[in-house]
Design a protein around this motif. Structure first.
Motif, PDB file in Angstrom:
ATOM      1  N   ALA A   1       0.849  -1.197   0.000  1.00  0.00           N
ATOM      2  CA  ALA A   1       0.000   0.000   0.000  1.00  0.00           C
ATOM      3  C   ALA A   1       0.881   1.243   0.000  1.00  0.00           C
ATOM      4  O   ALA A   1       2.011   1.218   0.468  1.00  0.00           O
ATOM      5  N   GLN A   2       0.317   2.282  -0.527  1.00  0.00           N
ATOM      6  CA  GLN A   2       1.042   3.538  -0.532  1.00  0.00           C
ATOM      7  C   GLN A   2       1.006   4.159   0.859  1.00  0.00           C
ATOM      8  O   GLN A   2       0.036   4.005   1.582  1.00  0.00           O
ATOM      9  N   SER A   3       2.045   4.904   1.189  1.00  0.00           N
ATOM     10  CA  SER A   3       2.028   5.702   2.415  1.00  0.00           C
ATOM     11  C   SER A   3       2.922   6.909   2.228  1.00  0.00           C
ATOM     12  O   SER A   3       3.818   6.907   1.379  1.00  0.00           O
ATOM     13  N   VAL A   4       2.669   7.931   3.004  1.00  0.00           N
ATOM     14  CA  VAL A   4       3.445   9.164   2.969  1.00  0.00           C
ATOM     15  C   VAL A   4       3.813   9.521   4.401  1.00  0.00           C
ATOM     16  O   VAL A   4       2.945   9.518   5.281  1.00  0.00           O
ATOM     17  N   THR A   5       5.063   9.843   4.614  1.00  0.00           N
ATOM     18  CA  THR A   5       5.533  10.215   5.937  1.00  0.00           C
ATOM     19  C   THR A   5       6.063  11.637   5.911  1.00  0.00           C
ATOM     20  O   THR A   5       6.933  11.974   5.102  1.00  0.00           O
ATOM     21  N   GLN A   6       5.513  12.449   6.783  1.00  0.00           N
ATOM     22  CA  GLN A   6       6.057  13.777   7.036  1.00  0.00           C
ATOM     23  C   GLN A   6       6.552  13.745   8.472  1.00  0.00           C
ATOM     24  O   GLN A   6       5.752  13.800   9.401  1.00  0.00           O
ATOM     25  N   PRO A   7       7.840  13.633   8.672  1.00  0.00           N
ATOM     26  CA  PRO A   7       8.343  13.370  10.023  1.00  0.00           C
ATOM     27  C   PRO A   7       8.234  14.541  10.987  1.00  0.00           C
ATOM     28  O   PRO A   7       8.268  14.331  12.195  1.00  0.00           O
ATOM     29  N   ASP A   8       8.099  15.742  10.476  1.00  0.00           N
ATOM     30  CA  ASP A   8       8.034  16.917  11.333  1.00  0.00           C
ATOM     31  C   ASP A   8       6.596  17.387  11.470  1.00  0.00           C
ATOM     32  O   ASP A   8       5.986  17.796  10.494  1.00  0.00           O
ATOM     33  N   ILE A   9       6.061  17.327  12.689  1.00  0.00           N
ATOM     34  CA  ILE A   9       4.694  17.782  12.918  1.00  0.00           C
ATOM     35  C   ILE A   9       4.649  19.311  12.969  1.00  0.00           C
ATOM     36  O   ILE A   9       3.728  19.934  12.449  1.00  0.00           O
ATOM     37  N   HIS A  10       5.633  19.906  13.649  1.00  0.00           N
ATOM     38  CA  HIS A  10       5.738  21.360  13.745  1.00  0.00           C
ATOM     39  C   HIS A  10       7.148  21.782  13.355  1.00  0.00           C
ATOM     40  O   HIS A  10       8.116  21.103  13.721  1.00  0.00           O
ATOM     41  N   ILE A  11       7.229  22.910  12.673  1.00  0.00           N
ATOM     42  CA  ILE A  11       8.521  23.540  12.386  1.00  0.00           C
ATOM     43  C   ILE A  11       8.363  25.033  12.598  1.00  0.00           C
ATOM     44  O   ILE A  11       7.356  25.613  12.163  1.00  0.00           O
ATOM     45  N   THR A  12       9.356  25.632  13.254  1.00  0.00           N
ATOM     46  CA  THR A  12       9.362  27.080  13.448  1.00  0.00           C
ATOM     47  C   THR A  12      10.623  27.644  12.810  1.00  0.00           C
ATOM     48  O   THR A  12      11.728  27.160  13.088  1.00  0.00           O
ATOM     49  N   VAL A  13      10.453  28.628  11.959  1.00  0.00           N
ATOM     50  CA  VAL A  13      11.597  29.290  11.336  1.00  0.00           C
ATOM     51  C   VAL A  13      11.435  30.798  11.468  1.00  0.00           C
ATOM     52  O   VAL A  13      10.311  31.301  11.612  1.00  0.00           O
ATOM     53  N   SER A  14      12.529  31.491  11.384  1.00  0.00           N
ATOM     54  CA  SER A  14      12.502  32.945  11.431  1.00  0.00           C
ATOM     55  C   SER A  14      12.187  33.489  10.050  1.00  0.00           C
ATOM     56  O   SER A  14      12.568  32.890   9.028  1.00  0.00           O
ATOM     57  N   GLU A  15      11.504  34.610  10.030  1.00  0.00           N
ATOM     58  CA  GLU A  15      11.192  35.239   8.746  1.00  0.00           C
ATOM     59  C   GLU A  15      12.494  35.563   8.024  1.00  0.00           C
ATOM     60  O   GLU A  15      13.453  36.071   8.627  1.00  0.00           O
ATOM     61  N   GLY A  16      12.541  35.214   6.738  1.00  0.00           N
ATOM     62  CA  GLY A  16      13.754  35.429   5.956  1.00  0.00           C
ATOM     63  C   GLY A  16      14.682  34.242   5.910  1.00  0.00           C
ATOM     64  O   GLY A  16      15.573  34.161   5.056  1.00  0.00           O
ATOM     65  N   ALA A  17      14.482  33.288   6.804  1.00  0.00           N
ATOM     66  CA  ALA A  17      15.315  32.081   6.820  1.00  0.00           C
ATOM     67  C   ALA A  17      14.833  31.111   5.755  1.00  0.00           C
ATOM     68  O   ALA A  17      13.720  31.215   5.237  1.00  0.00           O
ATOM     69  N   SER A  18      15.701  30.153   5.442  1.00  0.00           N
ATOM     70  CA  SER A  18      15.314  29.130   4.467  1.00  0.00           C
ATOM     71  C   SER A  18      14.484  28.048   5.142  1.00  0.00           C
ATOM     72  O   SER A  18      14.493  27.888   6.370  1.00  0.00           O
ATOM     73  N   LEU A  19      13.765  27.304   4.310  1.00  0.00           N
ATOM     74  CA  LEU A  19      12.847  26.283   4.816  1.00  0.00           C
ATOM     75  C   LEU A  19      12.998  25.003   4.012  1.00  0.00           C
ATOM     76  O   LEU A  19      13.140  25.040   2.789  1.00  0.00           O
ATOM     77  N   GLU A  20      12.958  23.876   4.713  1.00  0.00           N
ATOM     78  CA  GLU A  20      12.844  22.594   4.041  1.00  0.00           C
ATOM     79  C   GLU A  20      11.885  21.718   4.834  1.00  0.00           C
ATOM     80  O   GLU A  20      12.091  21.477   6.025  1.00  0.00           O
ATOM     81  N   LEU A  21      10.835  21.268   4.184  1.00  0.00           N
ATOM     82  CA  LEU A  21       9.868  20.344   4.784  1.00  0.00           C
ATOM     83  C   LEU A  21      10.076  18.974   4.145  1.00  0.00           C
ATOM     84  O   LEU A  21      10.084  18.842   2.925  1.00  0.00           O
ATOM     85  N   ARG A  22      10.158  17.979   4.996  1.00  0.00           N
ATOM     86  CA  ARG A  22      10.500  16.649   4.517  1.00  0.00           C
ATOM     87  C   ARG A  22       9.264  15.808   4.198  1.00  0.00           C
ATOM     88  O   ARG A  22       8.240  15.902   4.891  1.00  0.00           O
ATOM     89  N   CYS A  23       9.418  14.981   3.178  1.00  0.00           N
ATOM     90  CA  CYS A  23       8.351  14.069   2.772  1.00  0.00           C
ATOM     91  C   CYS A  23       8.995  12.813   2.202  1.00  0.00           C
ATOM     92  O   CYS A  23       9.825  12.885   1.299  1.00  0.00           O
TER      93      CYS A  23
END
Lengths: 115, 113
Positions: A1-23
């Motif tokens: 079966a297919q599944s998708v994992t997003q390991p980070d429930i919450h992420i906090t970054v500062s405005e102007g900082a870079s972002l990476e959300l994992r999948c």
């Protein structure tokens, strides 16, 4: 079966900082991959999609994602986060014909942006 | 071009009552989907219409849920009788064909007391 994992429930970054959300996804072949965003009080908005071809895809609002087959990943990135990016982000997959046309979603990642 | 619309935006009902949710897809989209997000859980697929036919209803939780798509246009999702665990946000989405992105409506927040 297919599944998708997003390991980070919450992420906090500062405005102007870079972002990476994992999948990470689980599927035998190359699926169709999507990132959606849900801002407070809004519905799900499509940010970008990957079907085939160039593994780096550009989306709306300055977002991009890279498909890495060897890692079964489809991480979302943005070089400089704006306060308006605070929202919940969902990675989703549509697999092969045997799975129909339904989207399988990850649990979502809530992004907080601090000034 | 109008997007996917859903009505109502919120519904609060008592356990045992009936509720009907409506979805109007993007004009020309033959594929219509229903999804649900229960509090704290993932968004889960409920069913898929192609025009007026149910293509896949593998996600429907039980026979208290009935979905219809009259004439291949708008769709309704009826919950009868509603139970507490039916509370959540019900999303509708539409797409032109398989492999094309699904566009979502704003959702209906259902609260069963």
């Amino acid at each position: 079966a297919q599944s998708v994992t997003q390991p980070d429930i919450h992420i906090t970054v500062s405005e102007g900082a870079s972002l990476e959300l994992r999948c990470n996804y689980s599927y035998g072949a190359t699926p169709y991959l999507f990132w959606y965003v849900q801002s407070p009080g809004q519905g799900l908005q499509l940010l970008l999609k990957y079907f085939s071809g160039d593994t780096l895809v550009q989306g709306i609002k300055g977002f991009e994602a890279e498909f890495k087959r060897s890692q079964s990943s489809f991480n979302l990135r943005k070089p400089s986060v704006h306060w308006s990016d605070a929202a919940e982000y969902f990675c989703a997959v549509v697999g092969g014909m045997e799975y129909g046309n339904k989207l399988v979603f990850g649990a979502g990642t809530i992004l907080r942006v601090k000034s | 071009e109008a997007g996917v619309t859903q009505f109502p935006s919120h519904s609060v009902i008592e356990k045992g009552q009936t509720v009907t949710l409506r979805c109007d897809p993007i004009s020309g989209h033959d594929n219509l989907y229903w999804y649900r997000r229960v509090m704290g859980k993932e968004i889960k697929f409920l069913l898929h219409f192609v025009k007026e036919s149910k293509q896949d209803e593998s996600g429907m939780p039980n026979n208290r849920f009935l979905a219809e798509r009259t004439g291949g246009t708008y769709s309704t999702l009826k919950v009868q009788p509603a139970e507490l665990e039916d509370s959540g946000v019900y999303f509708c989405a539409s797409s032109q064909e398989r492999g094309t992105p699904q566009f979502f409506g704003p959702g209906t927040r259902l609260t069963v007391l």
